[in-house]
Design a protein around this motif. Sequence first.
Motif, mmCIF file in Angstrom:
data_model
loop_
_atom_site.group_PDB
_atom_site.id
_atom_site.type_symbol
_atom_site.label_atom_id
_atom_site.label_comp_id
_atom_site.label_asym_id
_atom_site.label_seq_id
_atom_site.Cartn_x
_atom_site.Cartn_y
_atom_site.Cartn_z
ATOM 1 N N GLU A 1 44.240 39.094 39.928
ATOM 2 C CA GLU A 1 45.543 38.274 39.697
ATOM 3 C C GLU A 1 45.911 37.515 38.539
ATOM 4 O O GLU A 1 47.269 37.300 38.825
ATOM 5 C CB GLU A 1 45.643 36.631 41.231
ATOM 6 C CG GLU A 1 45.336 38.246 42.973
ATOM 7 C CD GLU A 1 45.222 36.825 43.596
ATOM 8 O OE1 GLU A 1 45.443 35.549 44.062
ATOM 9 O OE2 GLU A 1 44.867 36.943 44.749
ATOM 10 N N ARG A 2 45.180 37.275 38.047
ATOM 11 C CA ARG A 2 45.851 36.386 36.927
ATOM 12 C C ARG A 2 46.236 37.229 36.256
ATOM 13 O O ARG A 2 47.204 36.909 35.519
ATOM 14 C CB ARG A 2 44.225 35.715 36.111
ATOM 15 C CG ARG A 2 44.174 34.089 37.013
ATOM 16 C CD ARG A 2 43.044 33.385 35.415
ATOM 17 N NE ARG A 2 42.011 33.965 35.716
ATOM 18 C CZ ARG A 2 40.744 34.214 36.574
ATOM 19 N NH1 ARG A 2 40.846 33.959 37.580
ATOM 20 N NH2 ARG A 2 39.534 35.350 36.586
ATOM 21 N N CYS B 1 33.277 41.669 42.239
ATOM 22 C CA CYS B 1 33.403 39.997 42.562
ATOM 23 C C CYS B 1 33.952 39.600 43.787
ATOM 24 O O CYS B 1 33.914 39.991 44.479
ATOM 25 C CB CYS B 1 34.682 39.863 41.221
ATOM 26 S SG CYS B 1 35.250 37.721 41.741
ATOM 27 N N LEU B 2 33.444 38.153 43.851
ATOM 28 C CA LEU B 2 33.883 37.875 45.636
ATOM 29 C C LEU B 2 35.345 37.187 46.210
ATOM 30 O O LEU B 2 35.803 37.022 47.052
ATOM 31 C CB LEU B 2 32.973 36.352 46.202
ATOM 32 C CG LEU B 2 31.425 36.899 46.080
ATOM 33 C CD1 LEU B 2 30.269 35.357 46.222
ATOM 34 C CD2 LEU B 2 31.373 38.133 46.923
ATOM 35 N N SER B 3 35.997 37.101 45.039
ATOM 36 C CA SER B 3 37.380 36.715 44.964
ATOM 37 C C SER B 3 38.356 38.094 44.340
ATOM 38 O O SER B 3 37.869 38.753 43.156
ATOM 39 C CB SER B 3 37.844 35.850 44.354
ATOM 40 O OG SER B 3 38.048 35.819 43.332
ATOM 41 N N ASN B 4 39.640 38.176 44.080
ATOM 42 C CA ASN B 4 40.283 39.092 42.946
ATOM 43 C C ASN B 4 40.851 38.319 42.422
ATOM 44 O O ASN B 4 42.096 38.387 42.015
ATOM 45 C CB ASN B 4 41.270 39.596 44.450
ATOM 46 C CG ASN B 4 42.505 38.544 44.889
ATOM 47 O OD1 ASN B 4 41.839 37.420 44.975
ATOM 48 N ND2 ASN B 4 43.326 39.477 46.051
ATOM 49 N N ASN B 5 40.742 37.092 42.225
ATOM 50 C CA ASN B 5 41.618 35.986 41.414
ATOM 51 C C ASN B 5 41.769 36.534 39.866
ATOM 52 O O ASN B 5 42.317 36.537 39.235
ATOM 53 C CB ASN B 5 41.034 34.490 40.873
ATOM 54 C CG ASN B 5 40.483 33.594 42.204
ATOM 55 O OD1 ASN B 5 41.729 34.225 43.599
ATOM 56 N ND2 ASN B 5 39.574 33.123 42.351
#
Length: 95
Positions: A48-49, A41-45
């Motif tokens: 974090e969620r 994934c390009l983000s760590n969202n």
Amino acid sequence: ERWMIETRDKLSRGHDLTKAFNYMLRRWSSFTRFLDDGQICLSNNAAERALRGIDPQAWLADILARIAAHPAHRIDDLLPWNWRSAQLRTQSAAA
């Protein structure tokens, strides 16, 4: 990458962009890894969620108390998004 190197070479050594480019270039293979692996994934969202419902102090205390005896092949169980506190494990086992 080539553009970044060429641009960096035109800047002074102490320029903030030079520092940022150097940081990025040292980690280039890690940064571009997602291009070869569609599962990254390009983000760590998502991470974090997953962390929002966890008490970080309770997680860290529990992990530090258990990690030495925890099986290495199940180390993923200790990641914050997979972790369940000792109290929750006890309640689940009793049910």
